[in-house]
Design a protein around this motif. Sequence first.
Motif, PDB file in Angstrom:
ATOM      1  N   THR A  48       2.454   1.506  -0.838  1.00 24.43           N
ATOM      2  CA  THR A  48       2.543   0.254   0.127  1.00 24.43           C
ATOM      3  C   THR A  48       3.704  -0.331   0.329  1.00 24.43           C
ATOM      4  N   LEU A  49       4.566  -0.455  -0.769  1.00 23.55           N
ATOM      5  CA  LEU A  49       5.916  -1.259  -0.639  1.00 23.55           C
ATOM      6  C   LEU A  49       6.957  -0.524   0.238  1.00 23.55           C
ATOM      7  N   VAL A  50       6.838   0.905  -0.202  1.00 20.27           N
ATOM      8  CA  VAL A  50       7.923   1.685   0.737  1.00 20.27           C
ATOM      9  C   VAL A  50       7.266   2.218   2.068  1.00 20.27           C
ATOM     10  N   GLY A  51       6.186   2.442   2.370  1.00 19.29           N
ATOM     11  CA  GLY A  51       5.501   2.428   3.551  1.00 19.29           C
ATOM     12  C   GLY A  51       5.770   1.412   4.314  1.00 19.29           C
ATOM     13  N   GLY A  52       5.405   0.087   3.917  1.00 21.43           N
ATOM     14  CA  GLY A  52       5.710  -1.298   4.515  1.00 21.43           C
ATOM     15  C   GLY A  52       7.091  -1.290   5.060  1.00 21.43           C
ATOM     16  N   SER A  53       8.063  -1.129   4.155  1.00 19.04           N
ATOM     17  CA  SER A  53       9.422  -1.335   4.417  1.00 19.04           C
ATOM     18  C   SER A  53       9.928  -0.434   5.495  1.00 19.04           C
ATOM     19  N   MET A  54       9.489   1.016   5.462  1.00 16.92           N
ATOM     20  CA  MET A  54       9.793   1.620   6.724  1.00 16.92           C
ATOM     21  C   MET A  54       9.074   1.399   8.048  1.00 16.92           C
ATOM     22  N   TYR A  69       1.628  -7.105   4.035  1.00 16.75           N
ATOM     23  CA  TYR A  69       1.900  -5.730   3.365  1.00 16.75           C
ATOM     24  C   TYR A  69       3.037  -5.430   2.299  1.00 16.75           C
ATOM     25  N   MET A  70       3.822  -6.495   2.356  1.00 16.44           N
ATOM     26  CA  MET A  70       4.970  -6.438   1.621  1.00 16.44           C
ATOM     27  C   MET A  70       5.207  -7.605   0.573  1.00 16.44           C
ATOM     28  N   ARG A  71       4.092  -7.962  -0.287  1.00 13.24           N
ATOM     29  CA  ARG A  71       4.143  -8.912  -1.258  1.00 13.24           C
ATOM     30  C   ARG A  71       3.368  -8.641  -2.286  1.00 13.24           C
ATOM     31  N   PRO A  72       3.442  -9.085  -3.570  1.00 15.83           N
ATOM     32  CA  PRO A  72       2.789  -8.885  -4.669  1.00 15.83           C
ATOM     33  C   PRO A  72       1.248  -8.940  -4.656  1.00 15.83           C
TER      34      PRO A  72
END
Length: 325
Positions: free
Chosen positions: A214-220, A272-275
């Motif tokens: 989720t973190l990597v995908g959201g970043s990209m 999508y990019m938070r804990p």
Amino acid sequence: MLLVIIKTKFNKRVAMAAENQSAVIEFILLGFSDNPNILSWLFQLFSFVYVTTLAINILLIVAVITNKHLHNPMYLFLTNLSFLDICYTSIIVPKMLLNIILSAKTISYTGCVLQIYFYLFMGVSECILLAFMAYDRYVAICNPLRYNVIMNVVSCNGMIGVSWMTGGSIASFDIYFVCNLKFCGHVTINHFFCESPSLLQLSCGDKFVDNIITLVGGSMLLLIPLCLILFSYIQIFLVIMKLPSGRYKAFSTCISHLIVVIIFYGTSVFMYMRPRNSDTGVTDKIVSVFYTSVTPMLNPLIYSLRNKDVHKALGQLARRTIVLR
């Protein structure tokens, strides 16, 4: 070492997939409230927003298709954006309205998976398309003499194709992991539609792999297009500031575009990019409303309906409709 851990957990997740799909038949969507008065108000509000979104986006598509003067790259992107917005909001809002009016809160496992797939498909495609639209405006304002060469039919169709293919690929990849989540009997989703973060929070067991994805995908998928959009508009602003006249109009138009982009990307980044450790159901619902209902309605209003060419095309369309009657 990290790759070994991810691979091990991934293999365990695949092994549990068949068991999990047979264990969960349906989910319960808590929605916004159980208060009948609040639900009645919400039904009217979202019905108005949904009908308005459909009407103005369909109107824009028809106006562009029927007017040859609007057959250029900018409006080709805008018609695709309108189509995406129609699909995007139709995946979520009708089911939500149906649940409100029928006082039902259930959605089947298959329906939930399909909703996530098509929601991600359209949402990711729109993220990429918005970046290409910003690039189109960048070329038009910062490099106008080469605009027709750079933004030709082949390149525009290629950009649109990349948007759709990226959306479909990412949605398929995400669904593969969603289908392998294990819920251990937990079927109550504190949301008004099925969304990957909500299901991830609902799932039991170790969420290490899913949080990384989720973190990597959201970043990209969010930060990279957003950075490209901001870079394009910074360059546009620099050119606008050098204009001898028409500066205010161009500046106000770009600001309007940026506001819509910031609402869409800002709320998506927050989601999508938070804990996901704490229960933030109410916050998630409020934030989700912006990118599922508000921006699909604002996009045609901000990008198109303020344009004189679109006004002219709509007038011609209205006159044709009256003549046909």
